[in-house]
Design a protein around this motif. Structure first.
Motif, PDB file in Angstrom:
ATOM      1  N   ASN A 183       0.754  -1.139  -0.013  1.00  0.00           N
ATOM      2  CA  ASN A 183       0.099  -0.016  -0.016  1.00  0.00           C
ATOM      3  C   ASN A 183       0.779   1.101  -0.002  1.00  0.00           C
ATOM      4  OD1 ASN A 183      -1.887   2.054   0.388  1.00  0.00           O
ATOM      5  ND2 ASN A 183      -3.189   0.856   2.175  1.00  0.00           N
ATOM      6  N   PRO A 184       0.731   2.057  -0.978  1.00  0.00           N
ATOM      7  CA  PRO A 184       1.608   3.267  -0.933  1.00  0.00           C
ATOM      8  C   PRO A 184       1.508   4.069   0.402  1.00  0.00           C
ATOM      9  CG  PRO A 184       0.065   3.385  -2.670  1.00  0.00           C
ATOM     10  CD  PRO A 184      -0.344   2.229  -1.889  1.00  0.00           C
ATOM     11  N   ASP A 185       0.139   4.148   0.903  1.00  0.00           N
ATOM     12  CA  ASP A 185       0.228   4.920   2.233  1.00  0.00           C
ATOM     13  C   ASP A 185       1.347   4.362   3.152  1.00  0.00           C
ATOM     14  OD1 ASP A 185      -1.703   6.371   1.188  1.00  0.00           O
ATOM     15  OD2 ASP A 185      -3.413   5.417   2.228  1.00  0.00           O
ATOM     16  N   ASP A 186       1.506   3.253   3.134  1.00  0.00           N
ATOM     17  CA  ASP A 186       2.547   2.569   3.951  1.00  0.00           C
ATOM     18  C   ASP A 186       3.891   2.567   3.656  1.00  0.00           C
ATOM     19  OD1 ASP A 186       0.301   1.839   5.475  1.00  0.00           O
ATOM     20  OD2 ASP A 186       0.021  -0.208   4.594  1.00  0.00           O
ATOM     21  N   GLN A 187       4.256   3.250   2.647  1.00  0.00           N
ATOM     22  CA  GLN A 187       5.435   2.999   1.949  1.00  0.00           C
ATOM     23  C   GLN A 187       6.562   3.439   2.811  1.00  0.00           C
ATOM     24  OE1 GLN A 187       5.586   5.637  -1.392  1.00  0.00           O
ATOM     25  NE2 GLN A 187       7.773   5.473  -1.600  1.00  0.00           N
ATOM     26  N   GLU A 188       6.591   4.422   3.790  1.00  0.00           N
ATOM     27  CA  GLU A 188       7.666   4.834   4.700  1.00  0.00           C
ATOM     28  C   GLU A 188       7.801   3.703   5.602  1.00  0.00           C
ATOM     29  OE1 GLU A 188       7.740   8.999   6.673  1.00  0.00           O
ATOM     30  OE2 GLU A 188       6.807   9.363   4.413  1.00  0.00           O
ATOM     31  N   ALA A 189       7.040   3.438   6.333  1.00  0.00           N
ATOM     32  CA  ALA A 189       7.187   2.263   7.373  1.00  0.00           C
ATOM     33  C   ALA A 189       7.474   1.057   6.705  1.00  0.00           C
ATOM     34  CB  ALA A 189       5.924   2.180   8.195  1.00  0.00           C
ATOM     35  N   PHE A 190       6.964   0.917   5.640  1.00  0.00           N
ATOM     36  CA  PHE A 190       7.415  -0.537   4.703  1.00  0.00           C
ATOM     37  C   PHE A 190       8.460  -0.918   4.534  1.00  0.00           C
ATOM     38  CE2 PHE A 190       6.718  -3.633   1.470  1.00  0.00           C
ATOM     39  CZ  PHE A 190       6.089  -4.618   2.081  1.00  0.00           C
ATOM     40  N   PHE A 191       9.183   0.255   3.924  1.00  0.00           N
ATOM     41  CA  PHE A 191      10.705   0.261   3.423  1.00  0.00           C
ATOM     42  C   PHE A 191      11.774   0.829   4.565  1.00  0.00           C
ATOM     43  CE2 PHE A 191       7.891   0.271  -0.516  1.00  0.00           C
ATOM     44  CZ  PHE A 191       8.503  -0.949  -1.046  1.00  0.00           C
ATOM     45  N   ASP A 192      10.924   1.245   5.621  1.00  0.00           N
ATOM     46  CA  ASP A 192      12.109   1.703   6.503  1.00  0.00           C
ATOM     47  C   ASP A 192      13.313   0.717   7.159  1.00  0.00           C
ATOM     48  OD1 ASP A 192      11.922   1.874   9.943  1.00  0.00           O
ATOM     49  OD2 ASP A 192      12.476   3.881   8.740  1.00  0.00           O
ATOM     50  N   PRO A 193      13.118  -0.220   7.174  1.00  0.00           N
ATOM     51  CA  PRO A 193      14.170  -1.345   7.624  1.00  0.00           C
ATOM     52  C   PRO A 193      15.392  -1.083   6.643  1.00  0.00           C
ATOM     53  CG  PRO A 193      12.194  -2.526   7.340  1.00  0.00           C
ATOM     54  CD  PRO A 193      11.896  -1.059   6.914  1.00  0.00           C
ATOM     55  N   ALA A 194      15.166  -0.622   5.412  1.00  0.00           N
ATOM     56  CA  ALA A 194      16.408  -0.405   4.623  1.00  0.00           C
ATOM     57  C   ALA A 194      17.204   0.861   4.713  1.00  0.00           C
ATOM     58  CB  ALA A 194      15.930  -0.646   3.040  1.00  0.00           C
ATOM     59  N   ASN A 195      16.412   1.870   5.368  1.00  0.00           N
ATOM     60  CA  ASN A 195      16.993   3.106   5.226  1.00  0.00           C
ATOM     61  C   ASN A 195      18.475   3.446   6.161  1.00  0.00           C
ATOM     62  OD1 ASN A 195      14.903   3.860   3.638  1.00  0.00           O
ATOM     63  ND2 ASN A 195      13.768   4.871   5.253  1.00  0.00           N
ATOM     64  N   ASP A 196      18.233   2.702   7.201  1.00  0.00           N
ATOM     65  CA  ASP A 196      19.710   2.910   8.230  1.00  0.00           C
ATOM     66  C   ASP A 196      20.803   1.906   7.882  1.00  0.00           C
ATOM     67  OD1 ASP A 196      18.238   0.722   9.101  1.00  0.00           O
ATOM     68  OD2 ASP A 196      18.187   1.662  11.295  1.00  0.00           O
ATOM     69  N   LYS A 197      20.521   1.072   6.985  1.00  0.00           N
ATOM     70  CA  LYS A 197      21.654   0.246   6.525  1.00  0.00           C
ATOM     71  C   LYS A 197      22.576   0.549   5.398  1.00  0.00           C
ATOM     72  CE  LYS A 197      18.831  -3.345   8.719  1.00  0.00           C
ATOM     73  NZ  LYS A 197      17.674  -2.245   9.032  1.00  0.00           N
ATOM     74  N   VAL A 198      23.367   1.543   5.586  1.00  0.00           N
ATOM     75  CA  VAL A 198      24.062   1.986   4.343  1.00  0.00           C
ATOM     76  C   VAL A 198      25.428   0.915   4.226  1.00  0.00           C
ATOM     77  CG1 VAL A 198      23.714   4.649   4.730  1.00  0.00           C
ATOM     78  CG2 VAL A 198      25.386   3.248   6.110  1.00  0.00           C
ATOM     79  N   TYR A 199      25.476   0.275   5.192  1.00  0.00           N
ATOM     80  CA  TYR A 199      26.748  -0.813   5.011  1.00  0.00           C
ATOM     81  C   TYR A 199      26.464  -1.827   4.192  1.00  0.00           C
ATOM     82  CZ  TYR A 199      23.762  -2.682   8.691  1.00  0.00           C
ATOM     83  OH  TYR A 199      22.645  -3.150   9.421  1.00  0.00           O
ATOM     84  N   ARG A 200      25.208  -1.992   3.438  1.00  0.00           N
ATOM     85  CA  ARG A 200      24.907  -2.830   2.378  1.00  0.00           C
ATOM     86  C   ARG A 200      25.411  -2.307   1.198  1.00  0.00           C
ATOM     87  NH1 ARG A 200      18.679  -4.212   4.217  1.00  0.00           N
ATOM     88  NH2 ARG A 200      19.217  -5.781   5.696  1.00  0.00           N
ATOM     89  N   HIS A 201      26.023  -1.037   1.038  1.00  0.00           N
ATOM     90  CA  HIS A 201      26.405  -0.302  -0.200  1.00  0.00           C
ATOM     91  C   HIS A 201      27.973  -0.472  -0.267  1.00  0.00           C
ATOM     92  CE1 HIS A 201      22.302   0.950  -1.569  1.00  0.00           C
ATOM     93  NE2 HIS A 201      22.284   1.202  -0.376  1.00  0.00           N
ATOM     94  N   PRO A 202      28.507  -0.806  -1.355  1.00  0.00           N
ATOM     95  CA  PRO A 202      30.042  -0.718  -1.448  1.00  0.00           C
ATOM     96  C   PRO A 202      30.892   0.465  -0.994  1.00  0.00           C
ATOM     97  CG  PRO A 202      28.846  -0.808  -3.425  1.00  0.00           C
ATOM     98  CD  PRO A 202      27.731  -0.864  -2.856  1.00  0.00           C
ATOM     99  N   THR A 203      29.954   1.688  -1.072  1.00  0.00           N
ATOM    100  CA  THR A 203      30.755   2.967  -1.034  1.00  0.00           C
ATOM    101  C   THR A 203      30.831   3.151   0.560  1.00  0.00           C
ATOM    102  OG1 THR A 203      28.451   3.990  -1.092  1.00  0.00           O
ATOM    103  CG2 THR A 203      29.940   4.141  -3.036  1.00  0.00           C
ATOM    104  N   PHE A 204      30.178   2.209   1.404  1.00  0.00           N
ATOM    105  CA  PHE A 204      30.694   2.468   2.842  1.00  0.00           C
ATOM    106  C   PHE A 204      31.912   2.221   3.405  1.00  0.00           C
ATOM    107  CE2 PHE A 204      30.207   0.159   7.184  1.00  0.00           C
ATOM    108  CZ  PHE A 204      29.653   1.281   7.846  1.00  0.00           C
TER     109      PHE A 204
END
Lengths: 97, 312
Positions: free
Chosen positions: A66-87
């Motif tokens: 649901n687009p209304d839940d977009q923020e909460a739904f995808f939130d778990p990925a937001n603070d995991k910058v270590y998943r990117h090689p540039t980290f």
């Protein structure tokens, strides 16, 4: 013609434009069964060889976020910058990494 | 969140050029406007098959017959892309067809004119599809995602239609004096109705302002009409025909053509059901739909039977 008229179930159509590429949503068609859904999808969405393969799925069987839940739904990925090689900090002069 | 707050966020999203998708929150009036516009667009594609279908059996060569068949099949496809886009807004195919049959939904007034000669098939492809292309190219940037994607697909296919029509007109314009006269006559009859396809002047258009703010429409009726005139005049000159408008003149200062005033009485008369073919178009559509009912029922019965035998 105000009586309820039978227009058949709705199917979503996904087309692979070339071998090796992912399937992309193209639109929908109405059809009574899966064979006709495939044939209708071919006639409606690939009149100019736009595809090498087609998937059809009953629209009712698709589960969507649901687009209304977009923020909460995808939130778990937001603070995991270590998943990117540039980290990661690489030693000066290291090559091919 | 309050509706007012949601509406502000919605407008901000549109102003950032982000597309609206089916499950996104949208104002009820936006949804209604889209259902009206997309379903009428779909009806136009489907009703538009009739004036062309009139000439399939009388196309002058095998080449022109297969081409015309392919074009009409495309129009059916375009209708289906658009019905499919409208259905994402929660309206059913059934509801849309009922609205058409009960004359609550309209379709483009151009299809209420008859196709009397083979040159008319040229004029329809060249001018009617040409005008539709100008409108649809602009609508590729419409704010509703499924409508926009449908337009992209349609625009890819539509330019063959226009070239097909122009080729017919060019051939006839270079033919015998009778053929050239037939081509000119088709241009005379289809020129003004083609200009009417863009709808009333911006100042008289009931739905325009809101549709522009919501970016459902990206250019106004008058802007699109001007684009069509500007690009078509040269094509008319190349094949040696004359646009039936004594006021048509290049305006150096504006960089556009000036042209005469449209007969709006005719436009409103045809829209309100009194054009030459309104009754014929609608009754033919109803008849084809009713005659196909048993096919829809039989296919469904067959699907049920097969499912049972799989389950058994």
């Amino acid at each position: 013609m105000s009586k309820q008229d039978n227009q058949w179930p709705l199917w979503e159509v996904f087309i692979q434009s070339k071998t090796g590429l992912p399937y992309k949503h193209a639109g929908s068609v109405h059809a009574p069964d899966k064979e006709m859904a495939l044939q209708n999808a071919r006639d409606v969405y690939t009149r100019r060889s736009e595809g090498t393969s087609i998937w059809v799925v009953l629209s009712d069987n698709i589960v969507a976020s649901n687009p209304d839940d977009q923020e909460a739904f995808f939130d778990p990925a937001n603070d995991k910058v270590y998943r990117h090689p540039t980290f990661y900090v690489m030693p000066e002069g290291a090559k091919h990494i | 969140m309050e509706n007012q707050e949601l509406e502000i966020l919605f407008q901000q999203k549109i102003d950032r050029e982000e597309k609206i998708e089916p499950k996104d929150w949208m104002p009820e009036a936006y949804r209604k406007h889209l259902i009206r516009q997309i379903s009428q667009h779909a009806h136009s594609e489907v009703i538009g098959m009739q004036p062309e279908g009139n000439w399939i059996t009388r196309a002058p060569s095998l080449r022109s017959k297969v081409v015309l068949l392919a074009k009409i099949q495309d129009e059916a496809g375009h209708g289906l892309y658009l019905y499919s886009a409208a259905e994402t807004l929660g309206v059913t195919r059934d509801e849309m067809l009922n609205a058409l049959h009960e004359e609550r939904a309209k379709y483009s007034s151009i299809f209420n004119y008859p196709t009397l000669t083979w040159a008319d098939i040229g004029a329809v492809g060249w001018l009617v599809d040409g005008a539709a292309i100008v409108n649809q190219v602009s609508l590729q940037r419409t704010s509703y995602g499924p409508y926009s994607r449908g337009m992209v697909r349609i625009c890819k296919e539509e330019s063959f239609h226009q070239r097909q029509g122009y080729e017919i007109m060019a051939h006839m314009a270079q033919g015998t004096p009778e053929q050239k006269a037939m081509a000119q006559d088709a241009l005379n009859r289809f020129w003004w109705p083609s200009l009417m396809m863009f709808g009333p002047h911006d100042s008289d258009s009931a739905h325009s302002a809101k549709a522009m703010r919501w970016k459902i429409k990206r250019e106004t009726n008058d802007e699109l009409r001007q684009k069509f005139v500007d690009k078509t005049v040269q094509q008319v000159e190349v094949i040696g025909l004359t646009i039936p408008d004594p006021e048509l003149k290049w305006n150096e200062e504006k960089g556009h053509y000036d042209f005469g005033e449209i007969n709006w009485d005719e436009f409103y008369n045809v829209i309100s059901g009194n054009g030459p073919c309104n009754k014929q178009r609608l009754s033919h559509h109803k008849k084809a739909h009713d005659n196909g009912a048993w096919v829809r029922e039989a296919a469904e019965a067959y699907a049920r039977k097969k499912q049972k035998s799989v389950a058994a």
